[in-house]
Design a protein around this motif. Structure first.
Motif, short mmCIF file in Angstrom:
data_model
loop_
_atom_site.label_atom_id
_atom_site.label_comp_id
_atom_site.label_asym_id
_atom_site.label_seq_id
_atom_site.Cartn_x
_atom_site.Cartn_y
_atom_site.Cartn_z
N LEU A 98 7.55 0.82 -6.23
CA LEU A 98 6.91 0.60 -4.94
C LEU A 98 7.48 -0.58 -4.17
O LEU A 98 7.25 -0.71 -2.97
CB LEU A 98 5.41 0.40 -5.13
N GLY A 99 8.18 -1.47 -4.83
CA GLY A 99 8.70 -2.65 -4.14
C GLY A 99 9.35 -3.59 -5.13
O GLY A 99 9.75 -3.20 -6.21
N GLN A 100 9.38 -4.83 -4.76
CA GLN A 100 10.01 -5.83 -5.61
C GLN A 100 9.06 -6.24 -6.72
O GLN A 100 7.91 -6.62 -6.48
CB GLN A 100 10.38 -7.05 -4.77
N ALA A 101 9.53 -6.16 -7.96
CA ALA A 101 8.72 -6.54 -9.11
C ALA A 101 8.67 -8.07 -9.23
O ALA A 101 9.68 -8.74 -9.04
CB ALA A 101 9.30 -5.94 -10.38
N SER A 102 7.52 -8.58 -9.53
CA SER A 102 7.37 -10.03 -9.68
C SER A 102 7.85 -10.48 -11.06
O SER A 102 7.98 -9.68 -11.98
CB SER A 102 5.91 -10.43 -9.48
N ALA A 103 8.08 -11.75 -11.19
CA ALA A 103 8.56 -12.31 -12.46
C ALA A 103 7.46 -12.26 -13.51
O ALA A 103 6.28 -12.51 -13.21
CB ALA A 103 9.01 -13.75 -12.25
N LEU A 104 7.83 -11.94 -14.74
CA LEU A 104 6.87 -11.93 -15.84
C LEU A 104 6.95 -13.27 -16.57
O LEU A 104 8.00 -13.63 -17.10
CB LEU A 104 7.17 -10.80 -16.82
N GLU A 115 5.39 -0.79 -10.23
CA GLU A 115 5.61 -1.94 -9.34
C GLU A 115 7.06 -1.98 -8.84
O GLU A 115 7.31 -2.22 -7.66
CB GLU A 115 5.28 -3.23 -10.09
N SER A 116 8.00 -1.70 -9.72
CA SER A 116 9.41 -1.67 -9.32
C SER A 116 9.69 -0.53 -8.36
O SER A 116 10.50 -0.66 -7.44
CB SER A 116 10.30 -1.54 -10.55
#
Length: 103
Positions: free
Chosen positions: A68-74, A65-66
């Protein structure tokens, strides 16, 4: 990436990796698939392996995910859903090992 969509191949790769990782503890008698053979391996070892594999797949998904783009918050919701997903994916291996084979 237009529209923030993740390529379909990345989803397929993570899902296949998750299915394999969820069932691997129930398909062999080796500790983490490469360690010493234990016959029979206890259910607790299998749960430890499943937890470790779930963490590895989650980290692989996070890395992808990181990349390919911006990782979302966990947040805690992600962790709760991921535990449920891994338990669901592990169900066929659990049934085969403990209910069908009777060991």
């Amino acid at each position: 990436m237009s529209g923030g969509l993740v390529p379909a191949w990345s989803v397929v790769v993570i899902l296949l990796l998750a299915v394999l990782a969820a069932n691997l503890p129930f398909l062999n008698e080796r500790i983490f698939a490469v360690g010493p053979r234990r016959s029979p391996k206890s259910i607790w070892w299998r749960f430890v392996e499943l937890s470790a594999y779930a963490l590895i797949v989650a980290l692989a998904g996070r890395g992808l995910e990181s990349y390919l783009g911006q990782a979302s918050a966990l947040r805690w919701e992600f962790v709760a859903v991921w535990v449920c997903v891994m338990a669901t994916l592990a169900f066929p291996g659990f049934v085969w090992r403990h209910l069908r084979r009777g060991t």
